[in-house]
Design a protein around this motif. Sequence first.
Motif, PDB file in Angstrom:
ATOM      1  N   ASN A 179      -9.309  13.960  -3.818  1.00 62.90           N
ATOM      2  CA  ASN A 179      -8.670  12.688  -4.169  1.00 62.90           C
ATOM      3  C   ASN A 179      -9.636  11.542  -4.428  1.00 62.90           C
ATOM      4  O   ASN A 179      -9.268  10.538  -5.039  1.00 62.90           O
ATOM      5  CB  ASN A 179      -7.701  12.272  -3.056  1.00 62.90           C
ATOM      6  CG  ASN A 179      -8.422  11.889  -1.776  1.00 62.90           C
ATOM      7  OD1 ASN A 179      -9.315  12.603  -1.326  1.00 62.90           O
ATOM      8  ND2 ASN A 179      -8.051  10.758  -1.188  1.00 62.90           N
ATOM      9  N   GLY A 180     -10.882  11.624  -3.956  1.00 69.98           N
ATOM     10  CA  GLY A 180     -11.772  10.474  -4.088  1.00 69.98           C
ATOM     11  C   GLY A 180     -11.264   9.339  -3.217  1.00 69.98           C
ATOM     12  O   GLY A 180     -11.105   9.493  -2.005  1.00 69.98           O
ATOM     13  N   ASN A 181     -10.980   8.195  -3.827  1.00 70.44           N
ATOM     14  CA  ASN A 181     -10.467   7.037  -3.082  1.00 70.44           C
ATOM     15  C   ASN A 181      -8.974   6.806  -3.311  1.00 70.44           C
ATOM     16  O   ASN A 181      -8.432   5.785  -2.897  1.00 70.44           O
ATOM     17  CB  ASN A 181     -11.231   5.769  -3.486  1.00 70.44           C
ATOM     18  CG  ASN A 181     -12.696   5.832  -3.070  1.00 70.44           C
ATOM     19  OD1 ASN A 181     -13.021   6.332  -2.000  1.00 70.44           O
ATOM     20  ND2 ASN A 181     -13.581   5.337  -3.932  1.00 70.44           N
ATOM     21  N   VAL A 182      -8.305   7.742  -3.982  1.00 70.08           N
ATOM     22  CA  VAL A 182      -6.881   7.593  -4.283  1.00 70.08           C
ATOM     23  C   VAL A 182      -6.054   8.095  -3.107  1.00 70.08           C
ATOM     24  O   VAL A 182      -6.265   9.218  -2.629  1.00 70.08           O
ATOM     25  CB  VAL A 182      -6.504   8.365  -5.563  1.00 70.08           C
ATOM     26  CG1 VAL A 182      -5.005   8.274  -5.824  1.00 70.08           C
ATOM     27  CG2 VAL A 182      -7.271   7.811  -6.756  1.00 70.08           C
ATOM     28  N   GLU A 183      -5.125   7.265  -2.651  1.00 71.54           N
ATOM     29  CA  GLU A 183      -4.250   7.631  -1.536  1.00 71.54           C
ATOM     30  C   GLU A 183      -2.863   7.979  -2.057  1.00 71.54           C
ATOM     31  O   GLU A 183      -2.130   7.112  -2.507  1.00 71.54           O
ATOM     32  CB  GLU A 183      -4.132   6.477  -0.534  1.00 71.54           C
ATOM     33  CG  GLU A 183      -5.198   6.455   0.530  1.00 71.54           C
ATOM     34  CD  GLU A 183      -4.827   5.522   1.683  1.00 71.54           C
ATOM     35  OE1 GLU A 183      -3.851   4.766   1.555  1.00 71.54           O
ATOM     36  OE2 GLU A 183      -5.521   5.549   2.704  1.00 71.54           O
ATOM     37  N   ASN A 239     -15.749  12.909 -11.891  1.00 76.43           N
ATOM     38  CA  ASN A 239     -15.510  11.966 -10.806  1.00 76.43           C
ATOM     39  C   ASN A 239     -14.152  12.226 -10.164  1.00 76.43           C
ATOM     40  O   ASN A 239     -13.141  12.406 -10.861  1.00 76.43           O
ATOM     41  CB  ASN A 239     -15.561  10.529 -11.330  1.00 76.43           C
ATOM     42  CG  ASN A 239     -16.945  10.146 -11.812  1.00 76.43           C
ATOM     43  OD1 ASN A 239     -17.957  10.605 -11.272  1.00 76.43           O
ATOM     44  ND2 ASN A 239     -17.015   9.313 -12.843  1.00 76.43           N
ATOM     45  N   SER A 271       0.870   4.136  -2.886  1.00 79.62           N
ATOM     46  CA  SER A 271       0.661   5.563  -2.625  1.00 79.62           C
ATOM     47  C   SER A 271       1.823   6.387  -3.172  1.00 79.62           C
ATOM     48  O   SER A 271       1.621   7.494  -3.693  1.00 79.62           O
ATOM     49  CB  SER A 271       0.500   5.807  -1.121  1.00 79.62           C
ATOM     50  OG  SER A 271       1.706   5.532  -0.426  1.00 79.62           O
ATOM     51  N   ASN A 326      -3.086   8.771   7.387  1.00 85.65           N
ATOM     52  CA  ASN A 326      -3.930   7.665   7.857  1.00 85.65           C
ATOM     53  C   ASN A 326      -3.157   6.716   8.760  1.00 85.65           C
ATOM     54  O   ASN A 326      -3.709   6.147   9.710  1.00 85.65           O
ATOM     55  CB  ASN A 326      -4.496   6.897   6.661  1.00 85.65           C
ATOM     56  CG  ASN A 326      -5.502   7.727   5.880  1.00 85.65           C
ATOM     57  OD1 ASN A 326      -6.161   8.602   6.425  1.00 85.65           O
ATOM     58  ND2 ASN A 326      -5.617   7.451   4.586  1.00 85.65           N
ATOM     59  N   GLY A 334     -10.712  11.542  -8.418  1.00 79.03           N
ATOM     60  CA  GLY A 334      -9.741  10.466  -8.535  1.00 79.03           C
ATOM     61  C   GLY A 334      -8.388  11.022  -8.941  1.00 79.03           C
ATOM     62  O   GLY A 334      -8.059  12.183  -8.659  1.00 79.03           O
ATOM     63  N   SER A 372      -6.476  16.019  -0.174  1.00 79.13           N
ATOM     64  CA  SER A 372      -7.479  15.344   0.655  1.00 79.13           C
ATOM     65  C   SER A 372      -8.901  15.733   0.270  1.00 79.13           C
ATOM     66  O   SER A 372      -9.845  14.987   0.549  1.00 79.13           O
ATOM     67  CB  SER A 372      -7.242  15.663   2.129  1.00 79.13           C
ATOM     68  OG  SER A 372      -7.403  17.050   2.382  1.00 79.13           O
ATOM     69  N   GLU A 377       0.827  -1.207   0.000  1.00 72.14           N
ATOM     70  CA  GLU A 377       0.000   0.000   0.000  1.00 72.14           C
ATOM     71  C   GLU A 377       0.862   1.258   0.000  1.00 72.14           C
ATOM     72  O   GLU A 377       0.529   2.252  -0.655  1.00 72.14           O
ATOM     73  CB  GLU A 377      -0.925  -0.007   1.210  1.00 72.14           C
ATOM     74  CG  GLU A 377      -1.998  -1.092   1.175  1.00 72.14           C
ATOM     75  CD  GLU A 377      -2.904  -1.015   2.388  1.00 72.14           C
ATOM     76  OE1 GLU A 377      -2.683  -0.123   3.232  1.00 72.14           O
ATOM     77  OE2 GLU A 377      -3.832  -1.835   2.483  1.00 72.14           O
TER      78      GLU A 377
END
Length: 232
Positions: free
Chosen positions: A181-185, A99, A33, A193, A101, A178, A29
């Motif tokens: 970003n949607g669900n992109v880390e 959207n 990122s 996080n 992302g 933040s 992960e």
Amino acid sequence: VFSFNKSEGARFTGIAFRWYEGLFTHSGELWMSLLYSGIVALASALISTVLGTLAAIGISWYKFFGRDYIKSISFLPMVLPEVIMGVSLLIFLSGIHMNLGLGTIIIAHATFCLPFAYLMVSSRVDEFDYSIIEASHDLGASEGQTLTKVIIPAIMPGITSGFMMSITLSIEDFVITSLVNGNVETLPIFVYNMIRHGVSPVINALSFVLILLICLIAVLLRKGLKSFAAAH
């Protein structure tokens, strides 16, 4: 130093490479990122540097309606708080039904980095001897040839500085990212996080690797600019 610490605590208990092993073997992960941050940084830096270079040349050497207004408003992203920039971009992107992302992060970062790239390039353009351009025209060069063979080589240090500044600003940005970003880390969001659950010393190892990488890029970039200047 603590990236080589044997234990996880704040006390140095001995030398070990366990956190580097964790960095390169068990941090999927984290690397994802970092990949996202790299993609966003390169794409947004490229966009902002190209637009900033063209803007610096156009605003400095051409006169057109609204020139002073554009020159003044271009610095707004530098003086506005990042949270206002982020919220404004979020409202705009939501208004056009885009959207959230990776694409929206790139747009947001390019918008934020553009004035910094413009400032770096314009400072170089302002020192440029315009008679060289007139000489190239007298020798029969077209506008395109003058741009690619005369102007760009002469202002390349400013372009490079703007590009590197944009990459730095993009990689470290958290507030704007933040919000769009949607669900992109990206890496700053991943670290944030992680902080809520306790930071792993793997981050120390990653930080040291990034420092070495940045130093290497800086050295290579300096040599490349010297070679480029000698060739032109």
